[in-house]
Scaffold this active site. Structure first.
Site, PDB file in Angstrom:
ATOM      1  N   GLY A 155       0.829  -1.202   0.000  1.00 29.30           N
ATOM      2  CA  GLY A 155       0.000   0.000   0.000  1.00 29.30           C
ATOM      3  C   GLY A 155       0.861   1.250   0.000  1.00 29.30           C
ATOM      4  N   ILE A 159       1.261   7.444   3.706  1.00 32.95           N
ATOM      5  CA  ILE A 159       2.133   6.861   4.723  1.00 32.95           C
ATOM      6  C   ILE A 159       3.109   5.876   4.096  1.00 32.95           C
ATOM      7  CG2 ILE A 159       2.202   5.440   6.800  1.00 32.95           C
ATOM      8  CD1 ILE A 159      -0.563   6.651   7.521  1.00 32.95           C
ATOM      9  N   LEU A 213      -8.236  -0.964   5.384  1.00 31.29           N
ATOM     10  CA  LEU A 213      -9.021  -2.181   5.593  1.00 31.29           C
ATOM     11  C   LEU A 213     -10.264  -2.113   4.725  1.00 31.29           C
ATOM     12  CD1 LEU A 213      -9.527  -4.852   7.034  1.00 31.29           C
ATOM     13  CD2 LEU A 213     -10.662  -3.556   8.858  1.00 31.29           C
ATOM     14  N   ALA A 239      -1.201  -0.461  10.036  1.00 32.93           N
ATOM     15  CA  ALA A 239      -2.375  -0.097   9.235  1.00 32.93           C
ATOM     16  C   ALA A 239      -3.663  -0.482   9.964  1.00 32.93           C
ATOM     17  CB  ALA A 239      -2.290  -0.755   7.859  1.00 32.93           C
ATOM     18  N   ARG A 240      -4.139  -1.710   9.742  1.00 35.48           N
ATOM     19  CA  ARG A 240      -5.321  -2.231  10.414  1.00 35.48           C
ATOM     20  C   ARG A 240      -5.093  -3.691  10.738  1.00 35.48           C
ATOM     21  NH1 ARG A 240      -6.420   2.260  11.284  1.00 35.48           N
ATOM     22  NH2 ARG A 240      -8.398   3.378  11.008  1.00 35.48           N
ATOM     23  N   ASP A 264       1.332  -2.478  15.723  1.00 37.93           N
ATOM     24  CA  ASP A 264       0.668  -1.337  16.357  1.00 37.93           C
ATOM     25  C   ASP A 264      -0.840  -1.483  16.302  1.00 37.93           C
ATOM     26  OD1 ASP A 264       0.777   1.373  17.571  1.00 37.93           O
ATOM     27  OD2 ASP A 264      -0.207   1.971  15.704  1.00 37.93           O
ATOM     28  N   GLU A 269      -9.423  -4.199  19.071  1.00 36.23           N
ATOM     29  CA  GLU A 269      -8.732  -3.199  19.900  1.00 36.23           C
ATOM     30  C   GLU A 269      -9.722  -2.498  20.827  1.00 36.23           C
ATOM     31  OE1 GLU A 269      -6.873  -0.536  17.171  1.00 36.23           O
ATOM     32  OE2 GLU A 269      -5.549  -2.054  16.341  1.00 36.23           O
ATOM     33  N   HIS A 298      -1.898   0.946  19.173  1.00 36.06           N
ATOM     34  CA  HIS A 298      -2.425   1.798  18.098  1.00 36.06           C
ATOM     35  C   HIS A 298      -2.017   3.254  18.345  1.00 36.06           C
ATOM     36  CE1 HIS A 298      -5.787   1.854  14.866  1.00 36.06           C
ATOM     37  NE2 HIS A 298      -4.903   2.816  14.629  1.00 36.06           N
ATOM     38  N   ALA A 300       0.823   4.714  16.860  1.00 33.47           N
ATOM     39  CA  ALA A 300       1.798   5.178  15.878  1.00 33.47           C
ATOM     40  C   ALA A 300       1.589   6.644  15.513  1.00 33.47           C
ATOM     41  CB  ALA A 300       1.739   4.313  14.623  1.00 33.47           C
TER      42      ALA A 300
END
Length: 336
Positions: A155, A159, A213, A239-240, A264, A269, A298, A300
């Site tokens: 991806g 980012i 996602l 990411a997810r 992360d 979550e 999570h 980051a």
């Protein structure tokens, strides 16, 4: 006519910035929902044309409680918390904030990769053999020179691009897979484009996940994909969580195919019992995982500057779409 916008999570101490950005024709309400939108009174929901969402989920049954809703701004990059099909059926615009936290997440991803590949988590204490500490390095298959490694990016959005530039600066051989990008991106960045996921995986001594996602990316990095990685690879996911099969990751780490992982994001979550076995082993400080897995909550994106950006850019997006009728950051309903 006065428009009404709701910030239901009490993320900030007041609504002064939102009122300034949105202008005098918009009333900003702030609730303090503890766990879900179900705690917001119906009398409030009935007034709302614009809704900010950060941690909360927006399922179809909650969307139905907002009869005047026209715009949802997801205060972040990912938009999987919003039932976009239900919004599309009502003509409700769903927006995200794609241009915040880019530097932070890229730094975090590369930091996880470097820390694992330099074995930093192996040196958690002075080793002892006998009465005095032993001052020595630790041999591990994690530890490799950057220049001999392929760094794969799944991806190549904002980012992913920032990660590519950082990894390239450290000397990694950087490549990516992203079927949605036009030709020429690889030449512009001086990196390698792979046409298929297996090709990317075979290149990736370090795999860093940066896809959204969607229906097509959920479970994309599964057992078969992980087996395409070179032996002793490192996997990083900022990411997810559901993009990566965490049970398959555990098996690949147990048999040594994957040397280490930095996560992360997780499938659920915060994690709730029964947690995936890999997380249970991590909590229990299982010897086989020592120095090989690091989990961050999570976080980051987390800096004071990023929090400021979330607030300002979310308010600007709401203003553009709800007040001015623009299409800023609107996610197409047909997007995966």
């Amino acid at each position: 006519m006065v428009l009404t916008v709701l910030e239901p999570e009490g993320m900030y101490p007041d609504t002064a910035l939102e009122r300034e950005v949105l202008g005098p024709g918009v009333r900003v309400l702030q609730a303090h929902a503890a766990g879900s939108l179900a705690e917001v009174p119906d009398s409030v929901c009935e007034q709302v044309e614009g809704l900010f969402i950060f941690r909360l989920w927006l399922p179809a049954e909650q969307i139905a409680r907002f009869p005047r809703l026209r715009v949802v701004v997801r205060m972040g990059v990912g938009y999987d918390r919003v039932d976009r099909a239900a919004c599309a059926a009502r003509g409700i615009a769903v927006c995200n904030v794609p241009d915040y936290g880019t530097q932070e997440v890229a730094d975090h991803a590369v930091s996880l990769a470097l820390a694992l590949r330099r074995g930093l988590f192996l040196h958690h204490e002075l080793q002892r053999e006998g009465p005095s500490p032993v001052w020595r390095y630790v041999d591990s298959k994690l530890i490799r020179r950057a220049e001999v490694q392929g760094f794969g990016i799944l991806g190549l959005g904002r980012i992913g691009t920032a990660v590519a530039l950082r990894a390239k600066a450290f000397g990694f051989r950087v490549g990516f897979f992203d079927p949605y990008l036009p030709n020429g991106v690889d030449r512009a960045l001086g990196i390698t484009r792979f046409r298929t996921l297996p090709e990317l995986m075979r290149h990736s001594d370090v795999l860093s996940i940066h896809a959204p996602l969607t229906r097509t990316t959920r479970g994309l990095v599964d057992a078969a994909a992980l087996r395409e990685l070179p032996r002793d690879a490192v996997v990083v996911n900022t990411a997810r969580g559901p993009i990566l099969d965490i049970d398959a990751l555990e098996q690949a780490m147990r048999d040594g195919h994957v040397a280490g992982a930095g996560l992360d994001v997780l499938p659920v979550e915060p994690p709730v019992d029964p947690v995936p076995n890999l997380l249970a082993e991590y909590r229990a400080r299982a010897p086989w995982l020592r120095g090989r897995l690091v989990v961050t909550p999570h976080s980051a994106f987390h800096t004071p500057e990023a929090w400021d950006d979330i607030r300002l850019k979310s308010a600007e997006t709401m203003r553009d779409v709800l007040v001015e009728g623009l299409r800023t950051n609107v996610i197409p309903p047909e997007a995966d």
